[in-house]
Design a protein around this motif. Structure first.
Motif, PDB file in Angstrom:
ATOM      1  N   THR A 217       0.845  -1.187   0.000  1.00 45.13           N
ATOM      2  CA  THR A 217       0.000   0.000   0.000  1.00 45.13           C
ATOM      3  C   THR A 217       0.878   1.233   0.000  1.00 45.13           C
ATOM      4  O   THR A 217       2.049   1.186   0.396  1.00 45.13           O
ATOM      5  CB  THR A 217      -0.929   0.033   1.227  1.00 45.13           C
ATOM      6  OG1 THR A 217      -0.133   0.000   2.427  1.00 45.13           O
ATOM      7  CG2 THR A 217      -1.883  -1.141   1.222  1.00 45.13           C
ATOM      8  N   THR A 236      -7.704   2.302  -0.509  1.00 45.58           N
ATOM      9  CA  THR A 236      -7.898   1.708   0.809  1.00 45.58           C
ATOM     10  C   THR A 236      -9.204   2.218   1.410  1.00 45.58           C
ATOM     11  O   THR A 236      -9.692   3.298   1.081  1.00 45.58           O
ATOM     12  CB  THR A 236      -6.740   2.029   1.761  1.00 45.58           C
ATOM     13  OG1 THR A 236      -6.653   3.440   1.940  1.00 45.58           O
ATOM     14  CG2 THR A 236      -5.418   1.497   1.243  1.00 45.58           C
ATOM     15  N   LYS A 238     -10.049   1.775   5.255  1.00 37.61           N
ATOM     16  CA  LYS A 238      -9.557   1.167   6.483  1.00 37.61           C
ATOM     17  C   LYS A 238     -10.671   1.076   7.539  1.00 37.61           C
ATOM     18  O   LYS A 238     -11.404   2.043   7.757  1.00 37.61           O
ATOM     19  CB  LYS A 238      -8.373   1.975   7.013  1.00 37.61           C
ATOM     20  CG  LYS A 238      -7.208   2.066   6.009  1.00 37.61           C
ATOM     21  CD  LYS A 238      -6.059   2.870   6.552  1.00 37.61           C
ATOM     22  CE  LYS A 238      -6.347   4.351   6.616  1.00 37.61           C
ATOM     23  NZ  LYS A 238      -6.460   4.969   5.292  1.00 37.61           N
ATOM     24  N   SER A 308      -7.398  -3.021   5.688  1.00 35.28           N
ATOM     25  CA  SER A 308      -7.215  -1.807   4.900  1.00 35.28           C
ATOM     26  C   SER A 308      -8.112  -1.764   3.676  1.00 35.28           C
ATOM     27  O   SER A 308      -8.285  -0.705   3.076  1.00 35.28           O
ATOM     28  CB  SER A 308      -5.753  -1.648   4.469  1.00 35.28           C
ATOM     29  OG  SER A 308      -5.346  -2.737   3.654  1.00 35.28           O
ATOM     30  N   CYS A 309      -8.708  -2.893   3.305  1.00 42.10           N
ATOM     31  CA  CYS A 309      -9.556  -2.927   2.113  1.00 42.10           C
ATOM     32  C   CYS A 309     -10.390  -4.214   2.140  1.00 42.10           C
ATOM     33  O   CYS A 309      -9.861  -5.287   2.447  1.00 42.10           O
ATOM     34  CB  CYS A 309      -8.692  -2.885   0.855  1.00 42.10           C
ATOM     35  SG  CYS A 309      -9.591  -2.645  -0.673  1.00 42.10           S
TER      36      CYS A 309
END
Length: 419
Positions: A217, A236, A238, A308-309
């Motif tokens: 990332t 992302t 989060k 994060s995703c």
């Protein structure tokens, strides 16, 4: 259909009044999450916090929500806390050194979190003493002064940051919704065309880009993204997959309605429930408020399973599992019971249905939508049901943790008083 779940006190207007009361009572100014400027002119605003709960061996718990555990932190209503969380990926196999695990993906030693290494070193002792209940690594518990059963806590999600520039996703031929334990599995169902026999010599069965995927990332054109491939970049989003309170004493959420309580007496972190937990709702991100019932003194909040995703459903069984830090304001709403977790943003109220059966989870989410509209918006039950069908979007938030979550999004913009 009970409407006790939706006292008018549960609305944000009353919550704001409650915050004002806590400030008047002497809560430090930082508890209001007054932003500070970070990154220089034009940079993002970062909230201050009253407390920092770090992810140390003493504040990390492996896969469950023990009741009455020694507090990692005790805070007052309306205060804010910065919480460091640790992804389970690479740190929860006692037989494989994380340096070997991450090294198989090209992660440099100085990119491996030191608190993760410290946690890994405690795994044998945790297993020997029965303090491993599931797979997730959780930070907590956070005790809120004055919280008692029958109250509600509101968790404002103020800020979330990545701690390292990489995360992991896993794919197995019979993982996620393809698993044989998935409620929709039937005898004869075939898995995906993903090799099942992992080549020898790789730590913890790692098979890069086949069974285990590391994604870097970083910043791209002013925003943080997942570099999925040379041709694919994913923003992302989060969030913490787990935000929970300690569950009711003697009540347990299993994979089916008649699942027996665990022998440990500790709620496992895998199935979500009325205590919150592993809901994996991707919209529990910055700017969202989550409401949770209180079942134990102090509420006893646990936070973890950082992502994060993730897409709705989390269909492979994992998101981008990624160690994060977040800032949260936790506010106590006294004498307002909450039956199930729910949330809100500036744009939506979010009603959650949680059940091991997806159809039942959907039904519960619709029931809670109707309850909410009747109690807080003055609709009749028939009109609320009509509204749910023509104006509310229902998402399969996650469907892979055996107990499943459906979230209904009630748009605020259609109500004239909120325009």
């Amino acid at each position: 259909m009970s409407t006790n779940h939706w006292s008018s006190a549960s609305r944000r207007s009353l919550l704001a009044a409650g915050l004002a009361a806590t400030v008047a009572a002497g809560v430090p100014a930082a508890a209001q999450a007054s932003p500070t400027r970070a990154g220089g002119r034009g940079g993002p605003q970062r909230p201050k916090w009253n407390h920092h709960l770090r992810s140390t061996p003493d504040t990390l718990h492996w896969g469950g929500f023990p009741i009455g555990w020694e507090p990692g932190l005790t805070m007052r209503s309306g205060e804010t806390v910065r919480v460091d969380t640790l992804s389970h990926q690479g740190f929860t196999n006692p037989a494989v050194d994380p340096r070997d695990y991450f090294g198989a993906f090209g992660v440099k030693p100085d990119e491996i979190l030191s608190d993760g290494l410290a946690f890994w070193e405690t795994l044998p002792e945790r297993q020997a003493t029965g303090r491993q209940y599931g797979g997730h690594v959780l930070t907590g518990p956070i005790y809120v002064r004055g919280a008692e059963p029958g109250d509600t806590i509101a968790v404002d999600i103020l800020d979330i940051d990545t701690r390292v520039p990489y995360g992991f996703n896993n794919t197995a031929p019979t993982g996620g919704v393809m698993a044989t334990f998935y409620p929709g599995w039937r005898e004869g169902d075939q898995g995906l065309d993903i090799p099942a026999e992992i080549p020898p010599g790789l730590p913890a069965g790692v098979w890069p880009d086949v069974r285990t995927h590391l994604y870097r990332t970083g910043m791209y054109r002013g925003r943080e993204v997942v570099f999925f491939s040379e041709d694919i970049i994913i923003p992302t989003r989060k969030f913490m997959g787990i935000i929970a309170v300690a569950s009711p004493t003697g009540e347990f959420i299993g994979n089916t309605e008649d699942a027996p309580p665990p022998a440990t007496g500790v709620q496992n972190s895998t199935p979500p429930g009325k205590f919150g937990g592993n809901m994996d709702v991707r919209d529990l991100n910055v700017g969202t408020t989550l409401y949770l019932p209180v079942f134990q003194p102090g509420a006893q909040v646990f936070i973890g399973d950082p992502h994060s995703c993730q897409g709705d459903g989390e269909v492979s069984g994992t998101a981008v599992e990624h160690s994060l830090s977040g800032t949260f304001r936790i506010t106590l709403v006294k004498n307002v019971p909450t039956e199930l977790p729910w949330a809100e943003t500036d744009d939506h109220w979010m009603m959650m249905g949680i059940h091991w059966d997806l159809d039942r989870a959907m039904r519960i989410a619709v029931e809670k939508t109707v309850d909410f509209l009747v109690t807080t918006q003055g609709l009749t039950v028939p009109k609320a049901y009509s509204f749910a069908s023509i104006a509310v979007n229902y998402h399969n938030a996650e469907v892979v943790d055996r107990t499943q979550v459906v979230t209904g999004y009630i748009p605020k913009s259609v109500f004239k008083g909120r325009r």
